[in-house]
Design a protein around this motif. Structure first.
Motif, PDB file in Angstrom:
ATOM      1  N   LEU A  37       0.831  -1.204   0.000  1.00 60.77           N
ATOM      2  CA  LEU A  37       0.000   0.000   0.000  1.00 60.77           C
ATOM      3  C   LEU A  37       0.865   1.253   0.000  1.00 60.77           C
ATOM      4  CD1 LEU A  37      -2.992  -0.719   2.400  1.00 60.77           C
ATOM      5  CD2 LEU A  37      -3.142   0.215   0.094  1.00 60.77           C
ATOM      6  N   ALA A  38       1.874   1.273   0.857  1.00 61.11           N
ATOM      7  CA  ALA A  38       2.751   2.442   0.936  1.00 61.11           C
ATOM      8  C   ALA A  38       3.442   2.703  -0.396  1.00 61.11           C
ATOM      9  CB  ALA A  38       3.776   2.252   2.052  1.00 61.11           C
ATOM     10  N   CYS A  39       3.952   1.647  -1.019  1.00 58.49           N
ATOM     11  CA  CYS A  39       4.644   1.797  -2.304  1.00 58.49           C
ATOM     12  C   CYS A  39       3.686   2.266  -3.397  1.00 58.49           C
ATOM     13  CB  CYS A  39       5.295   0.475  -2.701  1.00 58.49           C
ATOM     14  SG  CYS A  39       6.700  -0.009  -1.678  1.00 58.49           S
ATOM     15  N   SER A  40       2.500   1.712  -3.410  1.00 55.97           N
ATOM     16  CA  SER A  40       1.523   2.083  -4.428  1.00 55.97           C
ATOM     17  C   SER A  40       1.104   3.535  -4.288  1.00 55.97           C
ATOM     18  CB  SER A  40       0.306   1.164  -4.327  1.00 55.97           C
ATOM     19  OG  SER A  40      -0.638   1.458  -5.323  1.00 55.97           O
ATOM     20  N   PHE A  41       0.853   3.983  -3.051  1.00 57.51           N
ATOM     21  CA  PHE A  41       0.483   5.380  -2.827  1.00 57.51           C
ATOM     22  C   PHE A  41       1.633   6.316  -3.152  1.00 57.51           C
ATOM     23  CE2 PHE A  41      -3.391   3.970  -1.065  1.00 57.51           C
ATOM     24  CZ  PHE A  41      -4.205   5.072  -0.854  1.00 57.51           C
ATOM     25  N   ALA A  42       2.861   5.899  -2.850  1.00 61.82           N
ATOM     26  CA  ALA A  42       4.021   6.748  -3.135  1.00 61.82           C
ATOM     27  C   ALA A  42       4.172   6.986  -4.631  1.00 61.82           C
ATOM     28  CB  ALA A  42       5.288   6.103  -2.568  1.00 61.82           C
ATOM     29  N   ALA A  44       1.729   7.050  -6.821  1.00 61.62           N
ATOM     30  CA  ALA A  44       0.589   7.779  -7.385  1.00 61.62           C
ATOM     31  C   ALA A  44       0.360   9.138  -6.749  1.00 61.62           C
ATOM     32  CB  ALA A  44      -0.684   6.936  -7.237  1.00 61.62           C
ATOM     33  N   HIS A  45       1.028   9.412  -5.626  1.00 64.10           N
ATOM     34  CA  HIS A  45       0.732  10.614  -4.849  1.00 64.10           C
ATOM     35  C   HIS A  45       1.914  11.570  -4.902  1.00 64.10           C
ATOM     36  CE1 HIS A  45      -2.219  12.355  -2.220  1.00 64.10           C
ATOM     37  NE2 HIS A  45      -1.356  12.533  -1.239  1.00 64.10           N
ATOM     38  N   HIS A  46       1.643  12.857  -4.891  1.00 58.76           N
ATOM     39  CA  HIS A  46       2.736  13.824  -4.989  1.00 58.76           C
ATOM     40  C   HIS A  46       3.405  14.100  -3.650  1.00 58.76           C
ATOM     41  CE1 HIS A  46      -0.629  16.456  -3.772  1.00 58.76           C
ATOM     42  NE2 HIS A  46       0.309  17.232  -3.254  1.00 58.76           N
ATOM     43  N   GLN A  47       2.795  13.673  -2.558  1.00 57.19           N
ATOM     44  CA  GLN A  47       3.370  13.848  -1.229  1.00 57.19           C
ATOM     45  C   GLN A  47       4.000  12.542  -0.766  1.00 57.19           C
ATOM     46  OE1 GLN A  47       4.962  15.149   1.277  1.00 57.19           O
ATOM     47  NE2 GLN A  47       3.395  16.707   1.674  1.00 57.19           N
ATOM     48  N   THR A  48       4.993  12.646   0.137  1.00 57.32           N
ATOM     49  CA  THR A  48       5.610  11.437   0.666  1.00 57.32           C
ATOM     50  C   THR A  48       4.606  10.634   1.489  1.00 57.32           C
ATOM     51  OG1 THR A  48       6.391  12.664   2.605  1.00 57.32           O
ATOM     52  CG2 THR A  48       7.933  12.401   0.760  1.00 57.32           C
ATOM     53  N   VAL A  49       4.837   9.341   1.559  1.00 59.90           N
ATOM     54  CA  VAL A  49       4.023   8.424   2.349  1.00 59.90           C
ATOM     55  C   VAL A  49       4.856   7.967   3.543  1.00 59.90           C
ATOM     56  CG1 VAL A  49       2.906   6.164   2.371  1.00 59.90           C
ATOM     57  CG2 VAL A  49       2.674   7.646   0.375  1.00 59.90           C
ATOM     58  N   LEU A  50       4.248   7.943   4.714  1.00 61.05           N
ATOM     59  CA  LEU A  50       4.944   7.468   5.906  1.00 61.05           C
ATOM     60  C   LEU A  50       4.484   6.046   6.205  1.00 61.05           C
ATOM     61  CD1 LEU A  50       6.767   7.880   8.379  1.00 61.05           C
ATOM     62  CD2 LEU A  50       4.814   8.920   9.560  1.00 61.05           C
ATOM     63  N   LEU A  51       5.431   5.136   6.300  1.00 61.40           N
ATOM     64  CA  LEU A  51       5.173   3.744   6.646  1.00 61.40           C
ATOM     65  C   LEU A  51       5.718   3.490   8.043  1.00 61.40           C
ATOM     66  CD1 LEU A  51       4.351   0.807   5.935  1.00 61.40           C
ATOM     67  CD2 LEU A  51       6.611   0.552   4.855  1.00 61.40           C
ATOM     68  N   TYR A 127       1.440  17.074   7.790  1.00 61.86           N
ATOM     69  CA  TYR A 127       1.289  17.330   6.354  1.00 61.86           C
ATOM     70  C   TYR A 127      -0.145  17.010   5.967  1.00 61.86           C
ATOM     71  CZ  TYR A 127       6.369  17.262   6.495  1.00 61.86           C
ATOM     72  OH  TYR A 127       7.674  17.516   6.814  1.00 61.86           O
ATOM     73  N   GLU A 128      -0.808  17.980   5.405  1.00 62.97           N
ATOM     74  CA  GLU A 128      -2.242  17.872   5.156  1.00 62.97           C
ATOM     75  C   GLU A 128      -2.606  16.734   4.212  1.00 62.97           C
ATOM     76  OE1 GLU A 128      -5.794  20.675   3.341  1.00 62.97           O
ATOM     77  OE2 GLU A 128      -4.046  21.612   4.245  1.00 62.97           O
ATOM     78  N   ASP A 129      -1.729  16.440   3.234  1.00 62.26           N
ATOM     79  CA  ASP A 129      -2.088  15.429   2.243  1.00 62.26           C
ATOM     80  C   ASP A 129      -1.190  14.189   2.297  1.00 62.26           C
ATOM     81  OD1 ASP A 129       0.099  16.803   1.436  1.00 62.26           O
ATOM     82  OD2 ASP A 129      -0.569  17.158  -0.626  1.00 62.26           O
TER      83      ASP A 129
END
Length: 202
Positions: A37-42, A44-51, A127-129
């Motif tokens: 999930l973290a990799c997939s969101f990273a 597709a998303h312009h903001q960093t993902v925290l795992l 971070y809001e997003d």
């Protein structure tokens, strides 16, 4: 991609940013689901993902990622390190990782502590997003997951076809706040793909 799209839809619908991933029993695939999930969101998303690895008794995320994790969430909750000192960039674009850090067999007091509540609130609001995915212990393994469930925005429950017992799955659902369960991931035992069921309880 299907999993990401379903979670992203639910997140937008209910303003979910902190999402914990758990299972009824050990070995159902919750940790790999968290990482995927973290990799997939990273991607597709312009903001960093925290795992975050919040399975303080049996940390596995850093092993799957192939990185060392001398400090992490456990050290922060014990007051040994700041969050900034524990964060790791695992070499995956737009992913920040917080390991479990020190292994703690008696972790339930820490996961239900004011410091944990402060941590979840901080990573949610900084971070809001930004999306935060938290790998937590199996529901039936102890009190840690029930404590965490009160703090996060949403919950994904993982089960494995042919392995997870119906009784344990139902008991796990009953122990979690049902309004927070955004979906169930059914891992198929002999096929390297998963079947996803979302908004099952909402």
């Amino acid at each position: 991609e299907v999993l990401r799209a379903k979670v992203q839809f639910a997140a937008g619908e209910y303003n979910l940013r902190t999402i914990m991933v758990t299972s009824a029993e050990p070995g159902d695939g919750k940790t790999l689901t968290s990482i995927n999930l973290a990799c997939s969101f990273a991607k597709a998303h312009h903001q960093t993902v925290l795992l975050v690895d919040a399975d303080l008794k049996k940390q596995q995320v850093h092993r799957y990622l192939g990185i060392k994790s001398p400090y992490g969430l456990g050290n922060y909750l014990l007051g040994d390190r700041s969050i900034e000192q524990c964060l790791v960039w695992p070499g995956i674009d737009k992913i920040v990782f917080l390991s479990g850090g020190e292994t703690l067999q008696e972790s339930s007091e820490l996961t239900s502590s004011p410091m944990m509540k402060t941590f979840i609130q901080d990573v949610r609001d900084r971070y809001e997003d930004r999306f935060v995915f938290i790998d937590v212990p199996p529901v039936l393994a102890g009190a840690d997951t029930m404590a965490m469930a009160q703090l996060v925005d949403g919950i994904i429950l993982v089960a494995q076809t042919g392995k997870t017992s119906k009784e344990n799955f139902i008991n796990s659902v009953d122990l979690l706040p049902r309004e927070k369960i955004i979906g169930v991931v059914m891992n198929r035992e002999t096929v390297p793909k998963s079947k996803y069921y979302y908004n099952y309880y909402r």
